[in-house]
Write a protein that holds these residues in place. Structure first.
Motif, mmCIF file in Angstrom:
data_model
loop_
_atom_site.group_PDB
_atom_site.id
_atom_site.type_symbol
_atom_site.label_atom_id
_atom_site.label_comp_id
_atom_site.label_asym_id
_atom_site.label_seq_id
_atom_site.Cartn_x
_atom_site.Cartn_y
_atom_site.Cartn_z
ATOM 1 N N GLN A 1 13.746 18.615 -18.897
ATOM 2 C CA GLN A 1 12.783 17.524 -19.158
ATOM 3 C C GLN A 1 11.385 17.938 -18.708
ATOM 4 N N LYS B 1 18.875 25.799 -26.708
ATOM 5 C CA LYS B 1 18.667 25.754 -25.262
ATOM 6 C C LYS B 1 19.935 26.159 -24.501
ATOM 7 N N GLY C 1 14.095 16.449 -27.827
ATOM 8 C CA GLY C 1 12.948 17.357 -27.881
ATOM 9 C C GLY C 1 11.713 16.764 -28.528
ATOM 10 N N ALA D 1 9.799 20.301 -21.105
ATOM 11 C CA ALA D 1 9.406 19.685 -22.372
ATOM 12 C C ALA D 1 8.063 18.963 -22.255
#
Ligand code: NDP
Length: 268
Positions: A264, A16, A215, A267
């Motif tokens: 966030q 990331k 994750g 995800a």
């Protein structure tokens, strides 16, 4: 000319870091490009040399090259020296400077984002690998009430604790005693979907269980929830260590909160 940076690892496609540094660059108006580079397992230093020759200004280093990066650096920060590993390289005047921002990233996430200053806390650190080693000194700097390192191979925990003096105790998982306010999982067990064999009465009332893995939900976080602890994953640490690296390179400190919030949300 746009300054070039990159993260080197193997594997690296999942990283990331390019998205995080692109967000930092946009936010701070810095003219830089950041990419992910897959280095061959036996070709890390050659990959770095090629990147430097092509004008690269700095690099992040991830699994499994942090110790090799430590050996490659001509000059080291004090925190990299203590960590025995490097995750941030800067190239200037043909010289390689090595730093380690992982520990600063963990502490920043705990203090700024989780309002969990380790000061005065009884801390249990699970694991004795590179990640554990990198966070011990920054945690000790906050003056906790105590720090215990527990590892699957107890000898490695003892060896690691020995580097930091009598303030750090060490044991195997089977010898764990007492309750802790902060339990940090720095083992690779979560990567394998496994849970270290921990006693059920590990968590003090109000404790935080922190898994460096991010994750996905992990057996460690599920175990902690079952036993009444609050939980946090390592996404904030990832963004905070990146912000610290960005500061090392550019002298500018990005605002991490919107970047963490964005990751966030992605995800979910
Ligand atoms: P290392 O390979 O250096 O160390 C692995 C550690 O995990 C060792 O202590 C090892 O014990 C232990 N371990 C491995 N498998 C198991 C298992 N099944 N049960 C119990 N213990 C086990 O890895 P790192 O220290 O580099 O990384 C550890 C974790 O931290 C990884 O999940 C990594 O992704 C994460 N990390 C997250 C960061 C972030 O920014 N959020 C930054 C850095 C790391 P033994 O000594 O007995 O082999």
């Amino acid at each position: 000319m746009t300054d070039r940076y990159a993260v080197f690892g193997h594997p690296i496609a999942h990283s990331k870091s390019p998205a995080i540094h692109a967000a930092f660059a946009r936010q701070t108006g810095q003219d830089l490009h950041y990419e992910a580079i897959l280095a061959p397992l036996d070709g890390f230093s050659a990959s770095i040399a090629a990147f430097m020759a092509a004008g690269g200004r700095g690099a992040n280093v991830t699994v499994p090259f942090k110790e090799e990066a430590f050996r490659l650096a001509r000059r080291l920060s004090a925190r990299a020296e203590r960590a025995g590993a490097v995750n941030t390289l800067s190239f200037g005047g043909g010289e390689i400077f090595g730093d380690n921002t992982d520990g600063a990233g963990l502490v920043a996430d705990l203090v700024r984002n989780r309002q969990r200053d380790p000061a005065g806390a009884r801390i249990l650190l699970l694991g004795a690998g590179g990640a554990a080693r990198g966070v011990i000194e920054p945690l000790l700097d906050r003056k906790p009430a105590g720090l215990v390192v527990a590892n699957r191979t107890p000898g490695r925990a003892r060896e690691l604790a020995g580097l930091f003096g009598p303030g750090v105790a060490a044991c195997g998982f089977g010898d764990l005693e007492g309750r802790f306010d902060l339990v940090v999982n720095a083992t690779a067990a979560s990567l394998a979907g496994e849970l270290p064999p921990l006693p059920a009465d590990l968590f003090a009332p109000g404790a935080l269980a922190y898994d460096m893995m991010y994750g996905r939900d992990t057996p460690f976080l599920a175990f902690a929830r079952t036993h009444g602890a609050a939980t946090a994953d390592g996404l904030g640490m990832l963004v905070e260590q990146a912000a610290e690296a960005f500061f090392v390179w550019r002298g500018v400190r990005p605002d991490t909160a919107p970047v963490i919030a964005r990751l966030q949300a992605d995800a979910c």
